[in-house]
Design a protein around this motif. Structure first.
Motif, PDB file in Angstrom:
ATOM      1  N   ASP A   1      21.277  82.574  19.564  1.00 35.51           N
ATOM      2  CA  ASP A   1      20.874  82.095  20.889  1.00 35.51           C
ATOM      3  C   ASP A   1      19.764  83.017  21.386  1.00 35.51           C
ATOM      4  O   ASP A   1      19.317  83.899  20.627  1.00 35.51           O
ATOM      5  CB  ASP A   1      22.052  82.059  21.877  1.00 35.51           C
ATOM      6  CG  ASP A   1      22.616  83.440  22.195  1.00 35.51           C
ATOM      7  OD1 ASP A   1      22.015  84.459  21.795  1.00 35.51           O
ATOM      8  OD2 ASP A   1      23.662  83.514  22.862  1.00 35.51           O
TER       9      ASP A   1
ATOM     10  N   THR B   1      20.090  84.641  24.391  1.00 36.41           N
ATOM     11  CA  THR B   1      20.686  85.535  25.380  1.00 36.41           C
ATOM     12  C   THR B   1      20.926  86.928  24.796  1.00 36.41           C
ATOM     13  O   THR B   1      20.596  87.935  25.427  1.00 36.41           O
ATOM     14  CB  THR B   1      22.003  84.935  25.911  1.00 36.41           C
ATOM     15  OG1 THR B   1      21.753  83.587  26.287  1.00 36.41           O
ATOM     16  CG2 THR B   1      22.512  85.706  27.101  1.00 36.41           C
TER      17      THR B   1
ATOM     18  N   LYS C   1      13.247  78.513  19.069  1.00 41.06           N
ATOM     19  CA  LYS C   1      14.276  77.907  18.236  1.00 41.06           C
ATOM     20  C   LYS C   1      15.397  78.889  17.933  1.00 41.06           C
ATOM     21  O   LYS C   1      15.145  80.092  17.762  1.00 41.06           O
ATOM     22  CB  LYS C   1      13.650  77.450  16.923  1.00 41.06           C
ATOM     23  CG  LYS C   1      12.765  76.224  17.046  1.00 41.06           C
ATOM     24  CD  LYS C   1      12.098  75.948  15.710  1.00 41.06           C
ATOM     25  CE  LYS C   1      11.285  74.674  15.739  1.00 41.06           C
ATOM     26  NZ  LYS C   1      10.574  74.490  14.450  1.00 41.06           N
TER      27      LYS C   1
ATOM     28  N   ARG D   1      22.274  66.532  17.382  1.00 37.21           N
ATOM     29  CA  ARG D   1      22.579  67.957  17.218  1.00 37.21           C
ATOM     30  C   ARG D   1      22.053  68.442  15.873  1.00 37.21           C
ATOM     31  O   ARG D   1      22.195  67.776  14.865  1.00 37.21           O
ATOM     32  CB  ARG D   1      24.081  68.192  17.350  1.00 37.21           C
ATOM     33  CG  ARG D   1      24.555  67.950  18.781  1.00 37.21           C
ATOM     34  CD  ARG D   1      25.985  68.363  18.953  1.00 37.21           C
ATOM     35  NE  ARG D   1      26.202  69.749  18.563  1.00 37.21           N
ATOM     36  CZ  ARG D   1      27.391  70.245  18.242  1.00 37.21           C
ATOM     37  NH1 ARG D   1      28.443  69.479  18.249  1.00 37.21           N
ATOM     38  NH2 ARG D   1      27.504  71.510  17.905  1.00 37.21           N
TER      39      ARG D   1
ATOM     40  N   TYR E   1      15.833  73.909  19.687  1.00 37.85           N
ATOM     41  CA  TYR E   1      15.213  74.669  20.756  1.00 37.85           C
ATOM     42  C   TYR E   1      16.218  75.100  21.794  1.00 37.85           C
ATOM     43  O   TYR E   1      17.094  74.325  22.180  1.00 37.85           O
ATOM     44  CB  TYR E   1      14.168  73.824  21.460  1.00 37.85           C
ATOM     45  CG  TYR E   1      12.812  74.035  20.879  1.00 37.85           C
ATOM     46  CD1 TYR E   1      12.003  75.061  21.332  1.00 37.85           C
ATOM     47  CD2 TYR E   1      12.371  73.250  19.835  1.00 37.85           C
ATOM     48  CE1 TYR E   1      10.768  75.287  20.776  1.00 37.85           C
ATOM     49  CE2 TYR E   1      11.126  73.463  19.260  1.00 37.85           C
ATOM     50  CZ  TYR E   1      10.339  74.491  19.745  1.00 37.85           C
ATOM     51  OH  TYR E   1       9.113  74.723  19.176  1.00 37.85           O
ATOM     52  N   GLN E   2      16.055  76.332  22.280  1.00 31.13           N
ATOM     53  CA  GLN E   2      16.705  76.699  23.527  1.00 31.13           C
ATOM     54  C   GLN E   2      15.618  77.036  24.523  1.00 31.13           C
ATOM     55  O   GLN E   2      14.492  77.369  24.155  1.00 31.13           O
ATOM     56  CB  GLN E   2      17.659  77.872  23.333  1.00 31.13           C
ATOM     57  CG  GLN E   2      18.979  77.416  22.754  1.00 31.13           C
ATOM     58  CD  GLN E   2      20.115  78.384  23.026  1.00 31.13           C
ATOM     59  OE1 GLN E   2      19.891  79.564  23.277  1.00 31.13           O
ATOM     60  NE2 GLN E   2      21.327  77.898  22.978  1.00 31.13           N
ATOM     61  N   CYS E   3      15.969  76.951  25.757  1.00 30.40           N
ATOM     62  CA  CYS E   3      15.004  76.975  26.830  1.00 30.40           C
ATOM     63  C   CYS E   3      15.700  77.683  27.983  1.00 30.40           C
ATOM     64  O   CYS E   3      16.440  77.075  28.739  1.00 30.40           O
ATOM     65  CB  CYS E   3      14.752  75.499  27.131  1.00 30.40           C
ATOM     66  SG  CYS E   3      13.288  75.110  27.942  1.00 30.40           S
ATOM     67  N   ASP E   4      15.518  78.998  28.043  1.00 27.67           N
ATOM     68  CA  ASP E   4      16.355  79.832  28.913  1.00 27.67           C
ATOM     69  C   ASP E   4      15.574  80.471  30.056  1.00 27.67           C
ATOM     70  O   ASP E   4      14.431  80.893  29.880  1.00 27.67           O
ATOM     71  CB  ASP E   4      16.991  80.971  28.097  1.00 27.67           C
ATOM     72  CG  ASP E   4      18.151  80.500  27.235  1.00 27.67           C
ATOM     73  OD1 ASP E   4      18.273  79.274  27.040  1.00 27.67           O
ATOM     74  OD2 ASP E   4      18.911  81.353  26.762  1.00 27.67           O
TER      75      ASP E   4
ATOM     76  N   SER F   1      20.502  77.834  30.629  1.00 26.94           N
ATOM     77  CA  SER F   1      19.912  77.346  29.394  1.00 26.94           C
ATOM     78  C   SER F   1      19.811  75.828  29.504  1.00 26.94           C
ATOM     79  O   SER F   1      20.789  75.152  29.799  1.00 26.94           O
ATOM     80  CB  SER F   1      20.826  77.758  28.229  1.00 26.94           C
ATOM     81  OG  SER F   1      20.226  77.436  27.011  1.00 26.94           O
TER      82      SER F   1
ATOM     83  N   GLY G   1      19.411  72.177  27.993  1.00 26.88           N
ATOM     84  CA  GLY G   1      19.691  71.488  26.731  1.00 26.88           C
ATOM     85  C   GLY G   1      18.530  70.585  26.342  1.00 26.88           C
ATOM     86  O   GLY G   1      18.605  69.363  26.394  1.00 26.88           O
TER      87      GLY G   1
ATOM     88  N   GLU H   1      17.011  69.768  23.613  1.00 23.95           N
ATOM     89  CA  GLU H   1      17.062  68.801  22.503  1.00 23.95           C
ATOM     90  C   GLU H   1      17.646  67.475  22.981  1.00 23.95           C
ATOM     91  O   GLU H   1      17.208  66.403  22.581  1.00 23.95           O
ATOM     92  CB  GLU H   1      17.891  69.347  21.330  1.00 23.95           C
ATOM     93  CG  GLU H   1      17.310  70.593  20.687  1.00 23.95           C
ATOM     94  CD  GLU H   1      16.102  70.326  19.767  1.00 23.95           C
ATOM     95  OE1 GLU H   1      15.830  69.147  19.455  1.00 23.95           O
ATOM     96  OE2 GLU H   1      15.430  71.293  19.391  1.00 23.95           O
TER      97      GLU H   1
END
Lengths: 511, 511
Positions: B134, B136, B158, B171, B176-179, B385, B387, B389
């Motif tokens: 992740d 974080t 990613k 899934r 991608y994560q977007c934090d 975060s 979601g 995707e």
């Protein structure tokens, strides 16, 4: 792995080295290099301790050859990438993305000796995977897999090489590539000339100073080797010897050709007379009349191609940046036609152009896609890769020189409070401004000091502050402060949005 | 690994399954799932063959659980990311980047049971590395390493999980994560309320339809468990049982608590009465008077925090999207305070809100940075975060429904030729237009057919074409064609740039 005691000894020795260098006031680069070694040793020790004692304190670092990007670096990186992308888009490129890893077999047999630098993933059951080594091979895999026969695409992403990088010289194990490629069967040299144009536009738009784009052709190189008497089995290995001419003098390269690659001195000398030539279209004409080359089919084909591309470069006004250079060879095996490489020229004040290294390169590779196609169907490709990490480094150095402070946020308005207990008003005003699209922040403390709030604005380069105060609230106004001039004016609460729109537009219009 | 003969058998069986499903006209998702299995088997076979026979043909695919992004998908992805980033920037976030892999020990002990999903790199000598799971944990590592005690940052990148993903449900193993996170010691619930605000602004700006942001507090959960008689050693495992309530009915979760987690039926029932509660601030007041909870320090602390954050949400006008929900638990161990999760509400025409799943989530984690600091110095953090995707999937589905054609290039002007041998003029005109900043392309063939060129403009949605013809060149004019209306006008060659500037500005002003 070394045992703990041995590592501890090495750490002690390395620590002494670092201390001595610092005491001797050695250059930053040199100290940084030795500190990096020290950190590696400490990481090893920590691994070792963990293996014997279970989880413990460990050295806090990023993996060898990698780095974090700070907000300042991100701003510079983004500015550079925006300019590069705008050139790619000006030439009609689409973008694609591929996974960071590929089936290992996709990468196998594409990079020659450099394959040993590929990062493999651990076999945890399932497929055998490797991190991508460049963006070209995944692009070829993508074309073959999706049966795409023509596309103009760019791809900006990280690639991975287990090299022993010199971080102080801006080389990393994880780094960005920034590729533009044209795939499709077209008439000769037209997409090729556009790739050269793209390099020119990018380097000009980034204000990188003076540079030269060297051009050569693989067919000419092969023909020249043949004409000089090199056996065809040695073409690629002699090619990589020639490739070293940008860093080593001819005598050294010649020695390698004779001692390591087994050429006779006579053959090497013949090569020597050619690879020291460079020029423009008059050189093409001269070589077309050359006794040896004019009889060699491959050489003539390469020269005719060069003639054509130089003409197209005239139309595209890239000629003044171009040099036809017979010493340009490029490392990668997969090139089949034109090759090019842009080098920045250093300080020219002492009358001499000093090359500070390659900043972009590429060429034609007509056989790579076919390696993935079950029926070996070819898709001719030509492309260019921008050495974006070097450009980042140059930009960072430039900014450091002029000591310009880079803003890392885009906050336009700071909402401050002059007294205690105005927290609710502050939050409501922020909310109103966010709703109207302004970039706004306020203190995360309930009762911050006014001076601290204004100081924050100055430190962060926030152009405007709105100051809430009890007397102003009673009067139905808000104080608006120009942070640079420190001039404060009262604005009617109901007209704050309108006034801000005017002020922010002003700030955004200043270049 | 299975041997070749066995794999070949399995491939045959799996092929039959796929054929049967297709014959029975089963749903696309079902067929795609079985086809994926088939491709995996073929890849295994190819690995096996390569191991015995050396390099050979192999199945052309991306690794399991990953995908390429096509130019169409990239355009959608970029539009979504631009909107998300603009919200982050509106709230003053800076951006950072970290390497795709970390020292394995950085990730160790942070994800509980999910650690088995971490991708490890092969030990090729040197450090032991893993792909990030992740953003974080790398963020916390970055803060501790650089001794940063306050920052507001976003990070879009990613991450990697060796899950068994259902690709048909959007899934993936690479996603991608977007934090967005706020680190720093501030007054209670102020940054927390802003994170909730950020979720609201993002979902609204993306036009994601109706949604609810559920809120809860880890201290309240712990206090509630304690008050119900759960031993503290079981808090986290009961927490993850509660976490399943968004997908499973209470009876099932209760069964898990009793049969697997060893609670008595009485204790489980007590929990049951609480976790089925949800509401707004009136529920906080009600629970503050609750006989059991009001005597529990942790519960009261959690409730007071909820009361405060709900007040702040009023100021930020997020209240209408919010639900205080005692069944919200969140999977991750590291949360220490408020937690939240946004769920999209499905079609409400039949009077019922159907949750289509979580689209954003986050919470407060005050102890994570301290795990990396040698002196265990804490840096309190709260974050969210997105979601992304799922949002990509929703957007793709939307666009597929309205059958809108997505342009994948931004070309404004196509330079065409009406007759043969106008190649030089075409190149020179393109060059002039590029110099003036226009996005331009032309055919890579020397003598393309006019119809083919105009067809290309229509297919690609290029708004304008300049057509070079011999008679026009003699007259000193160029034909300018509006591609949609097919209206052609003659423009003086010397006024082409000026006229184009007007026309392109018109096109760009149309929303």
């Amino acid at each position: 792995m070394l045992d703990k005691v041995k590592i501890e000894e090495l750490i002690k020795e390395q620590g002494d080295i670092v201390r001595q260098l610092k005491a001797a006031k050695e250059s930053k680069e040199k100290v940084a290099e030795e500190v990096a070694k020290l950190l590696d040793l400490k990481a090893q020790l920590s691994n070792e301790e963990q293996a014997t004692n279970g989880p413990q304190k460990f050295t806090l670092k990023t993996p060898k050859g990698t780095r974090d990007y700070s907000p300042q670096q991100m701003v510079i990186r983004q500015k550079v990438l925006d300019k590069v992308v705008s050139v790619f888009k000006r030439h009609g490129a689409e973008s694609i993305d591929t996974p960071i890893f590929e089936l290992k077999e996709v990468l196998t047999g594409k990079y020659g000796e450099d394959s040993k630098l590929i990062y493999d993933l651990k076999d945890q059951g399932g497929e055998i995977l490797s991190l991508r080594y460049d963006l070209t091979v995944p692009f070829a895999r993508y074309l073959a897999m999706n049966k795409i026969t023509n596309i103009k695409r760019y791809h900006i992403a990280k690639v991975y090489r287990r090299d022993n990088p010199s971080i102080t010289r801006g080389r990393y194990r994880e780094f960005y590539q920034c590729d533009f490629d044209i795939a499709g069967a077209y008439d000769p040299m037209i997409p090729d000339a556009e790739c050269v144009k793209v390099i020119q536009e990018i380097l000009d738009s980034l204000d990188m100073g003076s540079y030269t784009i060297k051009l050569n052709h693989r067919l000419l190189l092969d023909g020249m080797f043949e004409a000089c008497g090199v056996p065809s089995s040695k073409f690629r290995s002699i090619c990589s010897a020639v490739d070293k001419l940008d860093k080593s003098p001819w005598e050294e390269v010649k020695k390698e050709m004779i001692d390591e690659k087994g050429l006779s001195e006579e053959v090497a000398d013949r090569i020597g007379t050619y690879v020291r030539l460079n020029g423009k279209s008059e050189l093409v004409e001269q070589l077309l009349k050359d006794e040896k080359l004019s009889k060699n089919k491959s050489a003539v084909e390469g020269l005719e191609a060069m003639k054509l591309v130089l003409k197209y470069c005239d139309f595209y006004e890239t000629s003044s940046n171009i040099l036809f250079d017979l010493s340009l060879a490029r490392g990668l095996d997969y090139y089949t036609g034109i090759i090019y490489e842009a080098v920045l020229l250093g300080d020219t004040t002492n009358g001499e152009d000093v090359s500070v290294g390659s900043i972009a390169g590429g060429g034609r590779y007509d056989n790579l896609v076919g390696m993935f196609d079950p029926k070996k169907k070819q898709v001719p490709c030509v492309g260019v890769s921008i050495g974006i990490e070097r450009i980042f480094s140059v930009m960072e150095a430039k900014l450091a020189t002029i000591k310009e402070k880079v803003r890392t946020t885009e906050i336009e308005v700071y909402v401050a409070s002059a007294q205690k207990n105005l927290f609710e008003e502050r939050m409501k005003l922020c909310n109103e401004l966010w709703k109207n699209g302004f970039k706004v922040e306020h203190s995360y403390k309930r009762n911050p000091k006014l001076l601290a709030q204004l100081q924050h604005c100055e430190d962060q380069g926030i152009p405007l502050a709105l100051i809430l105060g009890e007397s102003e609230i009673q009067k139905g106004v808000v104080k608006m402060r120009d942070v640079i001039s420190r001039v404060e004016t009262e604005v009617e609460r109901s007209k704050v949005i309108e006034e801000l729109q005017k002020r922010v537009a002003q700030f955004n219009n200043v270049p």
